[in-house]
Enzyme design. Structure first.
Site, PDB file in Angstrom:
ATOM      1  N   ASN A 110       0.817  -1.223   0.000  1.00  0.00           N
ATOM      2  CA  ASN A 110       0.000   0.000   0.000  1.00  0.00           C
ATOM      3  C   ASN A 110       0.848   1.269   0.000  1.00  0.00           C
ATOM      4  O   ASN A 110       0.460   2.266  -0.606  1.00  0.00           O
ATOM      5  CB  ASN A 110      -0.911  -0.010   1.242  1.00  0.00           C
ATOM      6  CG  ASN A 110      -1.496   1.363   1.528  1.00  0.00           C
ATOM      7  OD1 ASN A 110      -2.377   1.834   0.813  1.00  0.00           O
ATOM      8  ND2 ASN A 110      -0.978   2.042   2.546  1.00  0.00           N
TER       9      ASN A 110
ATOM     10  N   SER B  96      -3.472   2.806  -8.898  1.00  0.00           N
ATOM     11  CA  SER B  96      -4.166   4.100  -8.961  1.00  0.00           C
ATOM     12  C   SER B  96      -4.741   4.272 -10.361  1.00  0.00           C
ATOM     13  O   SER B  96      -4.239   3.647 -11.316  1.00  0.00           O
ATOM     14  CB  SER B  96      -3.160   5.219  -8.692  1.00  0.00           C
ATOM     15  OG  SER B  96      -3.706   6.479  -8.986  1.00  0.00           O
TER      16      SER B  96
ATOM     17  N   TYR C 111       4.707  10.272 -10.942  1.00  0.00           N
ATOM     18  CA  TYR C 111       3.742   9.413 -10.234  1.00  0.00           C
ATOM     19  C   TYR C 111       3.097   8.429 -11.211  1.00  0.00           C
ATOM     20  O   TYR C 111       3.061   7.220 -10.947  1.00  0.00           O
ATOM     21  CB  TYR C 111       2.683  10.293  -9.563  1.00  0.00           C
ATOM     22  CG  TYR C 111       1.650   9.523  -8.762  1.00  0.00           C
ATOM     23  CD1 TYR C 111       2.044   8.735  -7.684  1.00  0.00           C
ATOM     24  CD2 TYR C 111       0.297   9.588  -9.076  1.00  0.00           C
ATOM     25  CE1 TYR C 111       1.102   8.035  -6.935  1.00  0.00           C
ATOM     26  CE2 TYR C 111      -0.649   8.892  -8.330  1.00  0.00           C
ATOM     27  CZ  TYR C 111      -0.241   8.124  -7.257  1.00  0.00           C
ATOM     28  OH  TYR C 111      -1.170   7.415  -6.527  1.00  0.00           O
ATOM     29  N   CYS C 112       2.602   8.951 -12.350  1.00  0.00           N
ATOM     30  CA  CYS C 112       1.958   8.062 -13.335  1.00  0.00           C
ATOM     31  C   CYS C 112       2.958   7.008 -13.813  1.00  0.00           C
ATOM     32  O   CYS C 112       2.621   5.824 -13.918  1.00  0.00           O
ATOM     33  CB  CYS C 112       1.413   8.857 -14.516  1.00  0.00           C
ATOM     34  SG  CYS C 112       0.031   9.928 -14.071  1.00  0.00           S
TER      35      CYS C 112
ATOM     36  N   SER D 107       5.457   5.743 -12.220  1.00  0.00           N
ATOM     37  CA  SER D 107       5.699   4.715 -11.188  1.00  0.00           C
ATOM     38  C   SER D 107       4.514   3.761 -11.074  1.00  0.00           C
ATOM     39  O   SER D 107       4.681   2.563 -10.856  1.00  0.00           O
ATOM     40  CB  SER D 107       5.990   5.381  -9.836  1.00  0.00           C
ATOM     41  OG  SER D 107       4.827   5.998  -9.317  1.00  0.00           O
TER      42      SER D 107
HETATM   43  N1  LIG Z   1      -5.403   9.293  -1.967  1.00  0.00           N
HETATM   44  C1  LIG Z   1      -5.801   9.009  -3.199  1.00  0.00           C
HETATM   45  O1  LIG Z   1      -6.694   9.671  -3.758  1.00  0.00           O
HETATM   46  C2  LIG Z   1      -5.186   7.825  -3.926  1.00  0.00           C
HETATM   47  C3  LIG Z   1      -5.689   7.537  -5.181  1.00  0.00           C
HETATM   48  C4  LIG Z   1      -5.165   6.461  -5.883  1.00  0.00           C
HETATM   49  C5  LIG Z   1      -4.179   5.667  -5.307  1.00  0.00           C
HETATM   50  N2  LIG Z   1      -3.703   5.956  -4.073  1.00  0.00           N
HETATM   51  C6  LIG Z   1      -2.653   5.073  -3.530  1.00  0.00           C
HETATM   52  O2  LIG Z   1      -3.069   4.571  -2.271  1.00  0.00           O
HETATM   53  C7  LIG Z   1      -1.917   4.278  -1.467  1.00  0.00           C
HETATM   54  C8  LIG Z   1      -2.087   4.944  -0.113  1.00  0.00           C
HETATM   55  O3  LIG Z   1      -2.155   6.351  -0.326  1.00  0.00           O
HETATM   56  P1  LIG Z   1      -2.903   7.339   0.678  1.00  0.00           P
HETATM   57  O4  LIG Z   1      -3.909   8.087  -0.083  1.00  0.00           O
HETATM   58  O5  LIG Z   1      -3.339   6.606   1.896  1.00  0.00           O
HETATM   59  O6  LIG Z   1      -1.691   8.321   0.986  1.00  0.00           O
HETATM   60  P2  LIG Z   1      -1.077   8.847   2.349  1.00  0.00           P
HETATM   61  O7  LIG Z   1      -2.161   9.186   3.297  1.00  0.00           O
HETATM   62  O8  LIG Z   1      -0.113   9.899   1.948  1.00  0.00           O
HETATM   63  O9  LIG Z   1      -0.296   7.555   2.911  1.00  0.00           O
HETATM   64  C9  LIG Z   1       0.860   7.082   2.302  1.00  0.00           C
HETATM   65  C10 LIG Z   1       1.479   6.033   3.205  1.00  0.00           C
HETATM   66  O10 LIG Z   1       2.685   5.558   2.582  1.00  0.00           O
HETATM   67  C11 LIG Z   1       3.702   5.607   3.573  1.00  0.00           C
HETATM   68  N3  LIG Z   1       5.032   5.730   3.002  1.00  0.00           N
HETATM   69  C12 LIG Z   1       5.553   6.740   2.261  1.00  0.00           C
HETATM   70  N4  LIG Z   1       6.828   6.463   1.940  1.00  0.00           N
HETATM   71  C13 LIG Z   1       7.113   5.259   2.492  1.00  0.00           C
HETATM   72  C14 LIG Z   1       8.259   4.424   2.525  1.00  0.00           C
HETATM   73  N5  LIG Z   1       9.417   4.774   1.926  1.00  0.00           N
HETATM   74  N6  LIG Z   1       8.191   3.236   3.175  1.00  0.00           N
HETATM   75  C15 LIG Z   1       7.061   2.858   3.799  1.00  0.00           C
HETATM   76  N7  LIG Z   1       5.942   3.614   3.829  1.00  0.00           N
HETATM   77  C16 LIG Z   1       5.981   4.797   3.181  1.00  0.00           C
HETATM   78  C17 LIG Z   1       3.355   6.785   4.443  1.00  0.00           C
HETATM   79  O11 LIG Z   1       4.032   6.671   5.658  1.00  0.00           O
HETATM   80  P3  LIG Z   1       4.522   7.931   6.549  1.00  0.00           P
HETATM   81  O12 LIG Z   1       3.391   8.195   7.476  1.00  0.00           O
HETATM   82  O13 LIG Z   1       5.756   7.423   7.227  1.00  0.00           O
HETATM   83  O14 LIG Z   1       4.822   9.065   5.613  1.00  0.00           O
HETATM   84  C18 LIG Z   1       1.856   6.587   4.562  1.00  0.00           C
HETATM   85  O15 LIG Z   1       1.555   5.612   5.531  1.00  0.00           O
HETATM   86  C19 LIG Z   1      -0.702   4.786  -2.254  1.00  0.00           C
HETATM   87  O16 LIG Z   1      -0.070   3.712  -2.913  1.00  0.00           O
HETATM   88  C20 LIG Z   1      -1.319   5.754  -3.252  1.00  0.00           C
HETATM   89  O17 LIG Z   1      -0.531   5.886  -4.411  1.00  0.00           O
HETATM   90  C21 LIG Z   1      -4.175   7.021  -3.362  1.00  0.00           C
END
Ligand SMILES: NC(=O)c1ccc[n+]([C@@H]2O[C@H](COP(=O)([O-])OP(=O)(O)OC[C@H]3O[C@@H](n4cnc5c(N)ncnc54)[C@H](OP(=O)(O)O)[C@@H]3O)[C@@H](O)[C@H]2O)c1
Length: 314
Positions: free
Chosen positions: A89, A141, A154-155, A157
């Site tokens: 995730n 995503s 981002y796209c 990756s």
């Molecule tokens: N939000 C959206 O609208 C959306 C849409 C499509 C896809 N996604 C995908 O959903 C997933 C979760 O995103 P989210 O929306 O929940 O974002 P978020 O709230 O920013 O959470 C991201 C998480 O990734 C962790 N992280 C970042 N760098 C890391 C590393 N090097 N090693 C381990 N953990 C790390 C962060 O930990 P820290 O607390 O330590 O920073 C946090 O727990 C991601 O893969 C994102 O691309 C999100």
């Protein structure tokens, strides 16, 4: 180990979708959970009322750290009875046009969003193959389906994750190991605030109307923040759908989990590409104005010392 419940390892469980999924899995009660977060973020668990128990193990894991990846998977295999479900995730987003990203920006993002997940999968697979059972769930995503302006890193990756996971699906199917790409579109969460910028995209945004990419950054930022505030999908609603996928006997490779992701999935699939790109460009806010500033960048170029070639940002 006190029960035979399947063991689930979740990355990036400190906030956003990861934390919502951790809570949903705890509430479900049918799994033992290895909830991981970067060491500096582990305190988020106690703040969220999540503590170690016989079925919950809280571990540090930065997905870019080889030592931590090996430590957590080794513990799952050696002392926790073997990993049944890996959920990749952890992920970050980055706002930058191609010109404004350095090699380090690109590689850093790939390390977290693509290389870390693939390395974790590779470490988990020997045990899963031996047991002829396993699931590898990757949070992709809509940005893995469509390119978006100002989001090239981002796209790129997430496209990499899509391709890597699709290949993996074929590789491990013979051992009854299911690979899934969960595809959220926009979720109503704080993660927009966590979107990273690069040194040069920050400078471009700060220099306002003088910058040739002013309209790109301004309009995309407005569009994304507007959509994220209004979408019906939340981390909690997406987490519930992911738990349903974990329970499915034969989950699909690609599972869009929000209405906008479904729309883009079908739109991209069925519209001829040339028409699709034309429609998308027209639909971008104020895209007719995007090329109107052609002045030199206000950010100073970095001149390469070799070959007299001006390489701006690498
Ligand atoms: N939000 C959206 O609208 C959306 C849409 C499509 C896809 N996604 C995908 O959903 C997933 C979760 O995103 P989210 O929306 O929940 O974002 P978020 O709230 O920013 O959470 C991201 C998480 O990734 C962790 N992280 C970042 N760098 C890391 C590393 N090097 N090693 C381990 N953990 C790390 C962060 O930990 P820290 O607390 O330590 O920073 C946090 O727990 C991601 O893969 C994102 O691309 C999100």
């Amino acid at each position: 180990m006190t029960t035979n419940k399947p063991l689930v390892l979740l990355t990036g469980a400190s906030t956003g979708l990861g934390l919502a999924l951790a809570k949903e899995l705890i509430e479900d009660g049918n799994y033992r959970l290895v909830l991981t977060a970067r060491a500096k973020s582990l305190k988020c668990f106690s703040a969220a009322g999540i503590f170690e128990s016989d079925e919950i193990y809280l571990r540090p894991l930065d997905v870019t750290s080889k030592e931590e990846r090996i430590a957590v998977i080794s513990e799952c295999e050696a002392t926790l009875g073997g990993l049944d479900v890996l959920i990749n995730n952890a992920g970050i987003a980055m706002r930058s046009v191609v010109e404004d990203a350095s090699a380090d920006d690109r590689i850093g993002l790939l390390e977290i969003n693509y290389i870390g997940p693939m390395r974790l999968a590779a470490l988990a697979l020997p045990g899963m193959r031996k047991r002829r059972n396993g699931r590898i769930i990757n949070i992709s995503s809509a940005a893995g389906l469509i390119g978006m302006p100002t989001m090239a890193c981002y796209c790129g990756s997430k496209f990499a994750l899509e391709g890597g996971a699709e290949s993996l699906w074929y590789d491990v199917k013979p051992w009854n190991i299911h690979v899934t790409l969960i595809i959220p579109g926009f979720m109503r969460s704080d993660s927009f605030q966590n979107t990273q910028t690069t040194k040069w995209s920050r400078a471009a945004i700060a220099s306002g109307q003088k910058d040739p990419y002013y309209h790109h950054y301004r309009n995309m930022e407005k569009l994304i923040s507007w959509t994220m505030k209004r979408t019906l999908a939340s981390p909690e609603s997406v987490a519930r759908k992911i738990v349903r996928v974990i329970k499915q006997k034969n989950p699909s490779l690609r599972v869009p989990v929000t209405a906008d992701a479904w729309f883009l999935f079908l739109f991209r699939r069925f519209l001829p590409r040339a028409i699709y790109h034309w429609v998308m460009f027209r639909a971008l806010p104020a895209s007719d104005r995007w090329g109107e500033i052609s002045s030199e960048r206000s950010v100073p170029p970095i001149n390469s010392t070799t070959n007299n070639i001006s390489i701006k940002y690498d």
